[in-house]
Write a protein that holds these residues in place. Structure first.
Motif, short mmCIF file in Angstrom:
data_model
loop_
_atom_site.label_atom_id
_atom_site.label_comp_id
_atom_site.label_asym_id
_atom_site.label_seq_id
_atom_site.Cartn_x
_atom_site.Cartn_y
_atom_site.Cartn_z
N ILE A 110 44.83 -21.53 14.17
CA ILE A 110 43.97 -22.09 15.22
C ILE A 110 44.89 -22.43 16.39
N SER A 111 44.51 -21.94 17.55
CA SER A 111 45.35 -22.15 18.73
C SER A 111 45.27 -23.60 19.20
N ALA A 112 46.30 -23.99 19.93
CA ALA A 112 46.35 -25.35 20.48
C ALA A 112 45.24 -25.52 21.52
N GLU A 113 44.91 -24.42 22.21
CA GLU A 113 43.83 -24.47 23.21
C GLU A 113 42.50 -24.78 22.55
N LEU A 114 42.24 -24.19 21.39
CA LEU A 114 41.00 -24.43 20.65
C LEU A 114 40.95 -25.86 20.15
N ILE A 115 42.08 -26.38 19.70
CA ILE A 115 42.13 -27.77 19.23
C ILE A 115 41.85 -28.71 20.40
N GLU A 116 42.41 -28.40 21.56
CA GLU A 116 42.19 -29.24 22.74
C GLU A 116 40.72 -29.21 23.17
N LYS A 117 40.10 -28.03 23.12
CA LYS A 117 38.66 -27.93 23.46
C LYS A 117 37.83 -28.78 22.51
N PHE A 118 38.18 -28.67 21.23
CA PHE A 118 37.44 -29.46 20.24
C PHE A 118 37.63 -30.95 20.49
N GLY A 119 38.84 -31.35 20.82
CA GLY A 119 39.13 -32.75 21.11
C GLY A 119 38.39 -33.25 22.34
N ASN A 120 38.14 -32.35 23.30
CA ASN A 120 37.40 -32.74 24.51
C ASN A 120 35.90 -32.72 24.30
N GLY A 121 35.46 -32.36 23.14
CA GLY A 121 34.03 -32.39 22.83
C GLY A 121 33.31 -31.10 23.19
N GLU A 159 37.64 -43.65 16.48
CA GLU A 159 36.77 -42.95 15.54
C GLU A 159 36.75 -41.46 15.84
N ALA A 160 36.67 -41.11 17.14
CA ALA A 160 36.66 -39.69 17.52
C ALA A 160 37.97 -39.02 17.12
N ASP A 161 39.09 -39.69 17.33
CA ASP A 161 40.38 -39.12 16.93
C ASP A 161 40.43 -38.91 15.41
N THR A 162 39.93 -39.90 14.68
CA THR A 162 39.92 -39.79 13.22
C THR A 162 39.03 -38.63 12.79
N LEU A 163 37.82 -38.54 13.39
CA LEU A 163 36.90 -37.47 13.03
C LEU A 163 37.47 -36.10 13.41
N THR A 164 38.13 -36.04 14.56
CA THR A 164 38.74 -34.79 14.98
C THR A 164 39.79 -34.34 13.96
N GLY A 165 40.60 -35.27 13.55
CA GLY A 165 41.63 -34.94 12.55
C GLY A 165 41.01 -34.48 11.24
N VAL A 166 39.94 -35.17 10.81
CA VAL A 166 39.28 -34.80 9.56
C VAL A 166 38.66 -33.41 9.67
N VAL A 167 37.98 -33.16 10.78
CA VAL A 167 37.34 -31.86 10.97
C VAL A 167 38.39 -30.75 11.03
N MET A 168 39.47 -31.00 11.72
CA MET A 168 40.52 -29.99 11.81
C MET A 168 41.13 -29.71 10.44
N GLN A 169 41.33 -30.76 9.67
CA GLN A 169 41.86 -30.56 8.32
C GLN A 169 40.88 -29.75 7.48
#
Length: 188
Positions: A159-170, A129-139
């Motif tokens: 958006i940098s890969a570092e920012l995406i990773e931070k978002f993915g880590n919560g 669910e978190a992966d799905t929500l992360t993808g939706v939010v990023m989109q």
């Protein structure tokens, strides 16, 4: 035995008992000897009174000693058997307790395994669910940034890969996202 001989001489009842015991013992002994040695059965002469008193007193004295010894042996045997039985009972009780504890521990472990499996399943579901929500939010963020950039006439911010990773880590990425947007506007 000597005390019994003295008692036999002074007490009439005890003397007659000693004489009777000695005569029966003498007849039995002689009959056995004749049978074992193969002699013809003859008339057995009784013992004299003095010899009968001595033999009867000796027999009763030995009988007394033998009965005391036999009583002690039997008492010790009974005591050791009861002690052994108590020990076996104690060991059996302890084994039963340990078996019951082991069964309880097995049941507890099985419950914990089931709970662990349920928690793993829940964690897996939540991760998906978190992966799905992360993808939706990023989109949504990318779409929103593209829309805003196009509306204002600016090229879209990357958006940098570092920012995406931070978002993915919560982690909180609001401030980082604002800085990225601000730097993208200033660069133009």
């Amino acid at each position: 035995a000597n005390a019994l001989k003295q008692q036999a001489k002074s007490h009439e009842v005890f003397r007659s008992l000693c004489i009777n015991v000695a005569q029966v013992s003498h007849r039995t002994e002689m009959n056995w000897k004749m049978k074992v040695l193969g002699y013809k059965k003859e008339v057995i002469r009784p013992l004299s009174e003095a010899r009968a008193i001595d033999a009867g007193a000796n027999f009763l004295g030995e009988l007394f000693i033998f009965s005391v010894a036999a009583s002690l042996i039997i008492a010790e045997q009974v005591r050791s058997r009861s002690q052994a039985k108590r020990q076996r009972t104690a060991v059996d009780d302890r084994l039963d307790e340990l078996e019951n504890e082991m069964l309880e521990r097995k049941e507890e472990m099985e419950k914990l395994r089931m709970e662990r499996d349920l928690l793993r399943d829940e964690v897996d579901v939540l991760a998906k669910e978190a992966d799905t929500l992360t993808g939706v939010v990023m989109q949504m963020l990318n779409a929103d940034m593209k829309r805003r950039s196009i509306d204002w006439g600016h090229p879209p911010a990357q958006i940098s890969a570092e920012l995406i990773e931070k978002f993915g880590n919560g982690e909180n990425v609001d401030s980082s996202l604002r800085e990225t947007m601000k730097s993208s506007k200033e660069a133009q």
